[in-house]
Design a protein around this motif. Structure first.
Motif, PDB file in Angstrom:
ATOM      1  N   ALA A  76       0.847  -1.199   0.000  1.00 61.22           N
ATOM      2  CA  ALA A  76       0.000   0.000   0.000  1.00 61.22           C
ATOM      3  C   ALA A  76       0.879   1.245   0.000  1.00 61.22           C
ATOM      4  N   HIS A  77       0.432   2.271  -0.747  1.00 59.38           N
ATOM      5  CA  HIS A  77       1.184   3.523  -0.777  1.00 59.38           C
ATOM      6  C   HIS A  77       0.369   4.647  -0.139  1.00 59.38           C
ATOM      7  N   VAL A  78       0.953   5.828  -0.111  1.00 59.74           N
ATOM      8  CA  VAL A  78       0.310   6.948   0.573  1.00 59.74           C
ATOM      9  C   VAL A  78      -0.980   7.349  -0.129  1.00 59.74           C
ATOM     10  N   GLY A  79      -1.093   7.026  -1.420  1.00 59.13           N
ATOM     11  CA  GLY A  79      -2.361   7.261  -2.111  1.00 59.13           C
ATOM     12  C   GLY A  79      -3.484   6.432  -1.513  1.00 59.13           C
ATOM     13  N   ASN A 427      -2.051  13.778  -4.840  1.00 57.89           N
ATOM     14  CA  ASN A 427      -1.154  14.120  -5.940  1.00 57.89           C
ATOM     15  C   ASN A 427       0.262  14.323  -5.436  1.00 57.89           C
ATOM     16  N   ILE A 428       1.201  13.836  -6.204  1.00 61.65           N
ATOM     17  CA  ILE A 428       2.611  14.078  -5.923  1.00 61.65           C
ATOM     18  C   ILE A 428       3.236  14.644  -7.187  1.00 61.65           C
ATOM     19  N   LYS A 429       3.860  15.797  -7.054  1.00 55.20           N
ATOM     20  CA  LYS A 429       4.426  16.518  -8.195  1.00 55.20           C
ATOM     21  C   LYS A 429       3.357  16.776  -9.252  1.00 55.20           C
ATOM     22  N   GLY A 430       2.139  17.073  -8.801  1.00 55.46           N
ATOM     23  CA  GLY A 430       1.064  17.444  -9.715  1.00 55.46           C
ATOM     24  C   GLY A 430       0.358  16.292 -10.375  1.00 55.46           C
ATOM     25  N   LEU A 431       0.783  15.043 -10.102  1.00 59.62           N
ATOM     26  CA  LEU A 431       0.153  13.873 -10.710  1.00 59.62           C
ATOM     27  C   LEU A 431      -0.426  12.969  -9.634  1.00 59.62           C
ATOM     28  N   LYS A 432      -1.529  12.285  -9.981  1.00 62.74           N
ATOM     29  CA  LYS A 432      -2.117  11.325  -9.051  1.00 62.74           C
ATOM     30  C   LYS A 432      -1.094  10.236  -8.745  1.00 62.74           C
ATOM     31  N   MET A 433      -0.920   9.940  -7.445  1.00 66.84           N
ATOM     32  CA  MET A 433       0.009   8.890  -7.058  1.00 66.84           C
ATOM     33  C   MET A 433      -0.530   7.549  -7.524  1.00 66.84           C
ATOM     34  N   SER A 434       0.312   6.766  -8.204  1.00 66.10           N
ATOM     35  CA  SER A 434      -0.159   5.522  -8.788  1.00 66.10           C
ATOM     36  C   SER A 434       0.998   4.550  -8.959  1.00 66.10           C
ATOM     37  N   LYS A 435       0.715   3.269  -8.688  1.00 70.90           N
ATOM     38  CA  LYS A 435       1.742   2.248  -8.919  1.00 70.90           C
ATOM     39  C   LYS A 435       2.099   2.151 -10.397  1.00 70.90           C
ATOM     40  N   SER A 436       1.089   2.278 -11.262  1.00 70.59           N
ATOM     41  CA  SER A 436       1.339   2.143 -12.697  1.00 70.59           C
ATOM     42  C   SER A 436       2.256   3.249 -13.203  1.00 70.59           C
ATOM     43  N   LEU A 437       2.196   4.431 -12.562  1.00 71.15           N
ATOM     44  CA  LEU A 437       3.071   5.533 -12.959  1.00 71.15           C
ATOM     45  C   LEU A 437       4.426   5.460 -12.261  1.00 71.15           C
ATOM     46  N   ILE A 441       4.878   6.512  -3.190  1.00 75.49           N
ATOM     47  CA  ILE A 441       5.665   6.357  -1.965  1.00 75.49           C
ATOM     48  C   ILE A 441       4.888   5.398  -1.084  1.00 75.49           C
ATOM     49  N   THR A 442       5.483   4.280  -0.725  1.00 76.05           N
ATOM     50  CA  THR A 442       4.761   3.332   0.105  1.00 76.05           C
ATOM     51  C   THR A 442       4.546   3.920   1.493  1.00 76.05           C
ATOM     52  N   ILE A 443       3.562   3.386   2.184  1.00 79.22           N
ATOM     53  CA  ILE A 443       3.270   3.855   3.539  1.00 79.22           C
ATOM     54  C   ILE A 443       4.492   3.648   4.429  1.00 79.22           C
ATOM     55  N   ARG A 444       5.192   2.550   4.223  1.00 79.95           N
ATOM     56  CA  ARG A 444       6.360   2.261   5.060  1.00 79.95           C
ATOM     57  C   ARG A 444       7.497   3.242   4.768  1.00 79.95           C
ATOM     58  N   GLU A 445       7.641   3.631   3.502  1.00 84.76           N
ATOM     59  CA  GLU A 445       8.646   4.640   3.173  1.00 84.76           C
ATOM     60  C   GLU A 445       8.292   5.981   3.797  1.00 84.76           C
ATOM     61  N   ALA A 446       7.009   6.324   3.767  1.00 82.92           N
ATOM     62  CA  ALA A 446       6.574   7.599   4.364  1.00 82.92           C
ATOM     63  C   ALA A 446       6.820   7.600   5.870  1.00 82.92           C
ATOM     64  N   PRO A 467      -8.812  17.111  -4.026  1.00 83.20           N
ATOM     65  CA  PRO A 467      -7.460  16.624  -4.318  1.00 83.20           C
ATOM     66  C   PRO A 467      -6.480  17.119  -3.258  1.00 83.20           C
ATOM     67  N   MET A 468      -5.577  16.249  -2.864  1.00 83.89           N
ATOM     68  CA  MET A 468      -4.654  16.565  -1.774  1.00 83.89           C
ATOM     69  C   MET A 468      -3.222  16.521  -2.287  1.00 83.89           C
ATOM     70  N   ALA A 469      -2.438  17.532  -1.923  1.00 83.05           N
ATOM     71  CA  ALA A 469      -1.031  17.595  -2.335  1.00 83.05           C
ATOM     72  C   ALA A 469      -0.144  16.944  -1.275  1.00 83.05           C
ATOM     73  N   TYR A 470       0.770  16.098  -1.726  1.00 83.87           N
ATOM     74  CA  TYR A 470       1.755  15.482  -0.834  1.00 83.87           C
ATOM     75  C   TYR A 470       3.118  16.000  -1.291  1.00 83.87           C
TER      76      TYR A 470
END
Length: 805
Positions: A76-79, A427-437, A441-446, A467-470
């Motif tokens: 799981a990621h921060v998204g 969103n991260i760097k203006g783009l939706k956070m996505s595994k495919s992209l 950032i995984t939850i554990r990395e965060a 929409p939320m900015a990270y």
């Protein structure tokens, strides 16, 4: 909505209804008409209506709430945390603040196309890695073939998306065009990521060690697709799919616990509900709204629309795009899609192909469609009507719209759910956070860089349904807010610790500043309450509390002030209570008494006595350290090694020994402040501070290296005499001062305007020559050698700092 701050008064009552006693007139205050917040009504952003609606549970104060859980195919990621952490905050507000009786259910999707595909791919790639008969050369060739096939697929998909954009543009379908462009943009980002993947493969192939495992890992993405296409049908063991799902299911639950998210009241799995899913589908088929085609079962939208509305969440849509159909059918597609009566019909049951898990059904071997699981399992636990259904913004269509359709088809109702809650994208760097992209950032990395508390504050400071900015800037703001709250609590704790209010002359009167603080406190409580009623507006609630803390800080800085300690303590308690509601301060979410030994009043008293003893010990230790430290600081000979050792030991006690004991110390001009905190959180904070300071040292060293490199470049350039500066192959003729008169390859002489510019360059170089001669005392070679030596030392210092960081 009325914003008037004054209500009306009702009729006067003069007689006690119970005794008939005559009383003085009383006017009953009435709420402001048309202001649901003033009336204490909760407003909720309801995706079914696209507006804020007054929340009314179906039954009393009971709330039946279903949240779509994860598809457990990867970390799981921060998204993902965007949804689960946001809904945890809303759930806590509903239960801990508004007092609703919430039954909260989350479902785990443990059988899905993504799980099947990922489990098969991992198995096949791991088998290849273990197969030593495939040497490095053969593996390199296989990686090249796989990379080429992936490249062709990516560019074919891009061409298809570009065509879809063009079709929507020519048809004037603005909304569809925007979605298609977003899909295309995301795909272009995938292509950029693919280029990096190719570079990693080439680097692994070129390595001198010829490491097979390193090459397999570098090429895992492309190899997995090729191997699955060729051999995926051979993977038939259900245990492979189950083991994959269980691994990421456990990881997800651990991540949720690490984020401080409360466990659901009910947790379910799709694979535990296959019989109920089959029965649910049979009911839809028996009503003529579902139909079987070549072993699959579909919901007929033509039949459904005869008595129901479709696409309640995305009503502007008229047709399903190819990209959305692919998403609805899953990563493995639908082999029987051509048998559908309407291209927009969606699968309730999918006939299993070779290489896919299967269960017996009236329609043959198959497995559930993507959407059916939520309808079946939510209805089994919560009944045929839900109060809340929650999920991420990207699930509105097709997933949630199809859930609504199949549920209403089965139960014969017009509204399966009253309120749909959708958390905004992250969103991260203006783009939706996505595994495919691959921008996730995984939850554990965060959690490796920030605490769960800091992440929760970040979420509270942004609307849950937008929409939320990270970003680093947003995280820094959250850390500052946490620091502001902590500093305030520390101040109040030090004011109230050990005070006997009958003996101390504090807070015995209310002056103008005290009244102002009390008024600010009452206003903050009202603002927080209205904010939470207004669609769980934690942004305004947090802002109000931060402003109150700021007012308290200003109040405490006033000259000659005896602070109203009781009022400050009450404010600190209130802020703590709201932060506990938000989950920022974690209370005991389990059961039983807080102390393990506190099984009765005597034990509780003993625990309290033990805590008091600990505080007295802390006071003695802090006082002793402060006395020693102040004596060392006030000594005349501050260069004395013994004094420096004492100060160093004082710092070590503050930053090491006491941190591990959970004792925070802050040395201030007015004295040392202290309080007790969780040792792990305190250690994390100290580590973050040190990491930041270390990075600042690295950045400072880099700046020095950069400055010295520029200095070396400048004076190395100054070695060239001005007269020789422009005597290059770019020109063929010069005057007696060295200024070019003819450019190479040009027919005529250089124009005067251009020669003036060239002369200015030479004049600038001449000044540089003179400056070098002056700085070097006539020995430029020695001067430059000294600069190079300084640069080498700075570079060595930088390397040490980077290695230690």
């Amino acid at each position: 909505m009325s914003t008037s701050g004054r209500g009306e008064f009702g009729e006067a009552f003069a007689t006690d209804s119970g005794t008939g006693t005559q009383r003085h007139p009383w006017m009953a205050p009435l709420p402001v008409e048309g202001d649901p917040l003033a009336e204490g009504k909760l407003l909720v952003n309801n995706s079914l209506t696209g507006r804020k609606d007054v929340f009314v549970p179906l039954k009393g104060r009971t709330v039946k709430w279903y949240t779509c859980g994860p598809t457990v195919y990867d970390s799981a990621h921060v998204g993902h945390a965007r949804s689960y952490l946001s809904f945890d905050i809303l759930r806590r507000i509903m239960t801990d603040y508004f007092g609703y009786n919430v039954l909260y259910q989350v479902n785990i999707t443990d059988i899905d196309d993504k799980i099947i595909l990922r489990a098969r791919q991992n198995k096949l790639v791991d088998d290849l890695k273990a197969d030593k008969s495939v040497d490095f050369g053969a593996l390199s060739a296989l990686a090249d073939e796989a990379a080429q096939a992936s490249k062709e697929d990516l560019f074919a998909k891009r061409e298809k998306l570009e065509q879809e954009v063009a079709e929507f543009e020519s048809a004037g379908k603005k909304r569809d065009l925007e979605e298609a462009k977003e899909q295309l943009n995301m795909h272009l980002q995938k292509i950029e990521g693919f280029d990096k993947e190719l570079a990693a493969i080439e680097a692994a192939k070129a390595s001198e060690t010829k490491d097979r495992e390193a090459l397999v890992e570098a090429a895992r993405g492309v190899l997995s697709k090729k191997l699955d296409k060729e051999k995926g049908a051979s993977i038939t063991d259900h245990d492979i799919f189950n083991a994959h799902a269980r691994r990421y299911e456990r990881e997800f639950m651990e991540d949720m616990a690490a984020l401080g998210i409360r466990e659901p009241d009910v947790l379910t799995r799709v694979t535990e509900y296959i019989p109920q899913i089959i029965d649910f589908i049979k009911r839809i088929v028996d009503k003529g709204i579902g139909y079987e085609a070549e072993g699959s079962v579909y919901l007929s939208l033509d039949e459904f629309r005869k008595e129901h509305n479709y696409r309640k969440l995305v009503p502007a849509k008229e047709d399903t795009s190819d990209a959305q159909l692919e998403e609805s059918e899953g990563a493995l597609g639908d082999a029987n899609a051509q048998a559908k009566r309407n291209r927009n019909d969606f699968a309730l049951w999918k006939a299993s192909k070779p290489g896919e898990p299967a269960w017996d059904s009236p329609w043959g071997q198959g497995r559930p469609g993507w959407h059916i699981e939520c309808s079946v399992i939510a209805s089994d636990i919560l009944g045929e009507h839900l109060d809340f259904h929650a999920g991420g913004e990207d699930l509105k269509f097709p997933h949630h719209d199809n859930e609504l359709a199949q549920s209403e088809a089965c139960f014969g109702c017009q509204q399966w759910c009253s309120y749909f809650l959708h958390a905004g994208h992250l969103n991260i760097k203006g783009l939706k956070m996505s595994k495919s992209l691959k921008n996730f950032i995984t939850i554990r990395e965060a959690l490796a860089t920030h605490t769960a508390r800091q992440l929760r504050i970040l979420f509270l400071l942004q609307p849950w349904d937008s929409p939320m900015a990270y970003s680093d800037q947003k995280m820094d703001d959250a850390v500052k807010k946490e620091r502001a709250f902590r500093s305030f609590f520390l101040e109040v704790e030090n004011l109230t610790r050990g005070k006997n209010y009958l003996d101390e002359e504090v807070g015995w009167r209310m002056g103008a500043t005290d009244h102002a603080l009390a008024d600010a406190f009452l206003a903050t409580q009202e603002t927080v309450h209205r904010s939470l009623l207004d669609n769980f507006n934690t942004v305004e609630a947090m802002r109000a509390m931060i402003d109150l803390v700021s007012e308290c800080n200003k109040y405490l800085k006033l000259a000659d002030l005896q602070p109203a300690v009781l009022l400050l303590g009450r404010i600190a308690v209130y802020v703590t209570q709201i932060l506990k509601v938000f989950g920022v301060i974690q209370g005991n979410d389990g059961f039983g008494f807080s102390g393990a030994a506190a099984t009765d009043a005597g034990a509780a008293e003993g625990a309290s006595s033990s805590q008091q003893s600990g505080e007295k010990f802390a006071e003695v230790l802090v006082s002793f350290r402060e006395t020693v430290r102040n004596a060392a600081l006030s000594a005349e000979n501050k260069s004395d090694p013994a004094l420096r050792a004492i100060l160093q030991a004082c710092d070590q006690i503050r930053d090491e020994t006491l941190v591990d004991m959970g004792l925070r110390l802050e040395d201030r001009p007015e004295g040392t402040k202290w309080n007790l905190e969780d040792p792990e959180s305190l250690r994390r904070e100290v580590d973050q501070k040190r990491a930041k300071e270390a990075q600042e040292r690295v950045d400072k060293a880099k700046g020095k290296v950069d400055t010295k490199e520029k200095e070396l470049t400048k004076w190395t350039t100054a070695l060239t005499p001005a007269e020789e500066l422009l005597r290059t192959s770019e020109y063929t003729a010069w005057d007696d001062q060295g200024v070019p008169t003819q450019a190479a390859g040009a027919e005529g002489p250089i124009p005067d305007s251009q020669r003036k510019k060239l002369k200015k360059l030479m004049d600038k170089q001449r000044k540089l020559n003179a400056d070098l001669a002056k700085k070097s005392n006539g020995d430029p070679d020695a001067y430059l050698a000294a600069i190079r030596a300084d640069l080498e030392k700075l570079q060595a210092d930088l390397a040490k700092l980077e290695a230690a960081n």
